[in-house]
Design a protein around this motif. Structure first.
Motif, PDB file in Angstrom:
ATOM      1  N   VAL A 241       0.839  -1.200   0.000  1.00  9.33           N
ATOM      2  CA  VAL A 241       0.000   0.000   0.000  1.00  9.33           C
ATOM      3  C   VAL A 241       0.875   1.252   0.000  1.00  9.33           C
ATOM      4  N   LEU A 242       1.884   1.290   0.877  1.00  6.91           N
ATOM      5  CA  LEU A 242       2.789   2.440   0.909  1.00  6.91           C
ATOM      6  C   LEU A 242       3.543   2.580  -0.405  1.00  6.91           C
ATOM      7  N   LEU A 243       4.043   1.470  -0.901  1.00 12.27           N
ATOM      8  CA  LEU A 243       4.798   1.488  -2.151  1.00 12.27           C
ATOM      9  C   LEU A 243       3.932   2.023  -3.284  1.00 12.27           C
ATOM     10  N   GLY A 244       2.659   1.634  -3.296  1.00 11.17           N
ATOM     11  CA  GLY A 244       1.749   2.107  -4.325  1.00 11.17           C
ATOM     12  C   GLY A 244       1.562   3.614  -4.282  1.00 11.17           C
ATOM     13  N   THR A 245       1.485   4.186  -3.089  1.00  8.67           N
ATOM     14  CA  THR A 245       1.321   5.648  -2.995  1.00  8.67           C
ATOM     15  C   THR A 245       2.548   6.373  -3.536  1.00  8.67           C
ATOM     16  N   TYR A 246       3.743   5.834  -3.245  1.00 10.98           N
ATOM     17  CA  TYR A 246       4.963   6.484  -3.715  1.00 10.98           C
ATOM     18  C   TYR A 246       5.057   6.444  -5.244  1.00 10.98           C
TER      19      TYR A 246
END
Length: 435
Positions: free
Chosen positions: A227-232
């Motif tokens: 999820v975090l990686l997707g936002t970045y």
């Protein structure tokens, strides 16, 4: 009607519930307005001294590397030191650099090299400071108010981004660069006084000293969280493909509307302001991953349609829509970060976010300029917007957990909520004991 307005207007609950948030919000507003004076005066002074576009553009190259290096280091520092102290010292350092600018401007023959040194120093200090600022929000605001706090912070930045440079331009034009630098010094002095009133924010538990190993550890944590990686990656892609601000002068020329250049630059933050002023709905959203995806796609679509349009007023309208999409995506990203990242990693991941924030627009400017030289200005604009939409769709398919993220069921969000409640309970018990 009152209930309807309450559902639309920004949620002001963080102002009422957290004195620390009120202080930090006001401190940021003062800093943004003060630094806007130097932000406008510095490149204009380089232009006056050199009459060279290359010399002015070189300031961006001087700023980029320190921002990246010190942004990553600042993330590790924010996890191992008192964040209030980091903010306080960097604000004081920025004030000292403003004094250097003022002294240089008052000399009979101002030198050029101090301007580049100060630009690099400001970038380094901003890189050190931003992770501490960003990571402090989740500590001082209740978990359920994080989206509202992010909207209020966004509104603060947007107001300053529109009004600050406009006011700075008038000050520089009518009172000169020394006056602008003097106002910047006053702004940082007021900011330091407000920072002194913030409560200490020491690291939680035992924390290692800032090091390359701790930075890598933070990067590994981010990589392990889809999820975090997707936002970045969505934010980075949106800025790389659809950030055509560098070619706005050529777009205005192609549309035979050179008078509209200032309006083009103001249209995107205007869209963001409109979203922030009507962000009451955002506090009730639980699927923040969808906000990131649809907001970024809206940004790209707005830029694409702006490139297709030949009517300047429709172009400006599309840029307003694009700015609104970017604001929605930003609200979703900020909420996910604050809801899910553990306290011990918050600074380092904020440092990684600095990379996205700084590299994406810079690389996007290069892409837009190169594409415009190859295919023409309008093609560079609309093709970048379409590429943004396609990239967002592809990345959403690759990272499906971002689409299914729900604040009430996500394991990391629930774990962070429990951590925050335990910390608040311990702080309340300590305060009661002291009383």
């Amino acid at each position: 009607m009152i209930r309807t307005l309450g559902a639309i207007l920004p949620d002001l609950t963080p102002f009422r519930s957290s004195r620390q948030f009120r202080l930090l919000w006001l401190q940021g507003l003062v800093t943004y307005f003060g630094s806007s004076m130097a932000m406008i005066a510095l490149p204009l002074q380089i232009k006056d001294l050199t009459n060279s576009p290359l010399a002015v553009g070189a300031m961006g190259a001087v700023e980029l590397v320190p921002l990246i290096v010190f942004g990553l280091y600042g993330g590790a520092l924010a996890d191992s030191a008192d964040r209030r102290r980091v903010i306080l010292l960097t604000e004081a350092g920025l004030g000292v650099l403003a004094v250097v600018l003022l002294v240089n401007a008052l000399m009979p023959s101002p030198a050029l090299w101090p301007l580049y040194v100060v630009a690099a120093g400001v970038s380094a200090l901003a890189g050190l400071q931003r992770p501490a600022l960003d990571s402090l929000l989740a500590r001082i605001v209740p978990h359920d108010q994080l989206t509202a706090a992010a909207a209020l912070n966004s509104l603060r930045w947007q107001i300053a981004a529109v009004a600050g440079p406009s006011l700075a331009g008038l000050v520089v034009a009518y009172a000169g660069t020394p006056t602008a630098y003097a106002i910047t010094i006053v702004g940082f002095a007021a900011s330091v006084m407000m920072c002194l009133r913030l409560s200490p924010a020491p690291p939680s538990g035992a924390a290692d000293s800032p090091s390359l190993r701790s930075v890598v550890e933070g990067a590994r944590y981010a990589w392990s969280k889809p999820v975090l990686l997707g936002t970045y990656v969505i934010d980075l892609s949106a800025m790389f493909f659809a950030f055509p601000l560098a070619i706005f002068p050529f777009l205005a020329q192609d549309l035979d509307a050179q008078w509209s250049l200032g309006l083009m630059y103001g249209a995107i933050p205007l869209g963001s302001i409109l979203v922030s002023l009507t962000s009451g709905w955002a506090s009730r959203v639980r699927r923040h991953g969808l906000m990131v995806v649809f907001g970024a796609a809206g940004w790209g679509l707005g830029i694409a349609v702006a490139g297709w349009m030949s009517n300047i007023w429709l172009v400006l309208l599309c840029l307003v829509v694009a700015g609104g999409g970017d604001a929605i995506s930003g609200l979703g990203r900020a909420t996910i970060w604050n809801q899910t990242i553990p306290e011990e990693f918050r600074g380092r991941l904020a440092g990684i976010e600095v990379l996205s924030y700084s590299c994406g627009p810079q690389l996007g400017q290069v892409r837009a300029g190169a594409m415009a030289g190859w295919t023409g200005t309008r093609t560079a604009v609309w093709s970048g917007g379409l590429a943004c939409v396609a990239a967002v769709g592809l990345l959403s398919a690759v990272v499906p957990k971002l689409l299914t993220y729900h604040a009430d069921t996500d394991e990391d969000a629930l774990r962070r909520r429990a951590q925050k409640e335990a910390t608040d309970a311990a702080d309340a018990a300590e305060a009661a004991g002291a009383a």
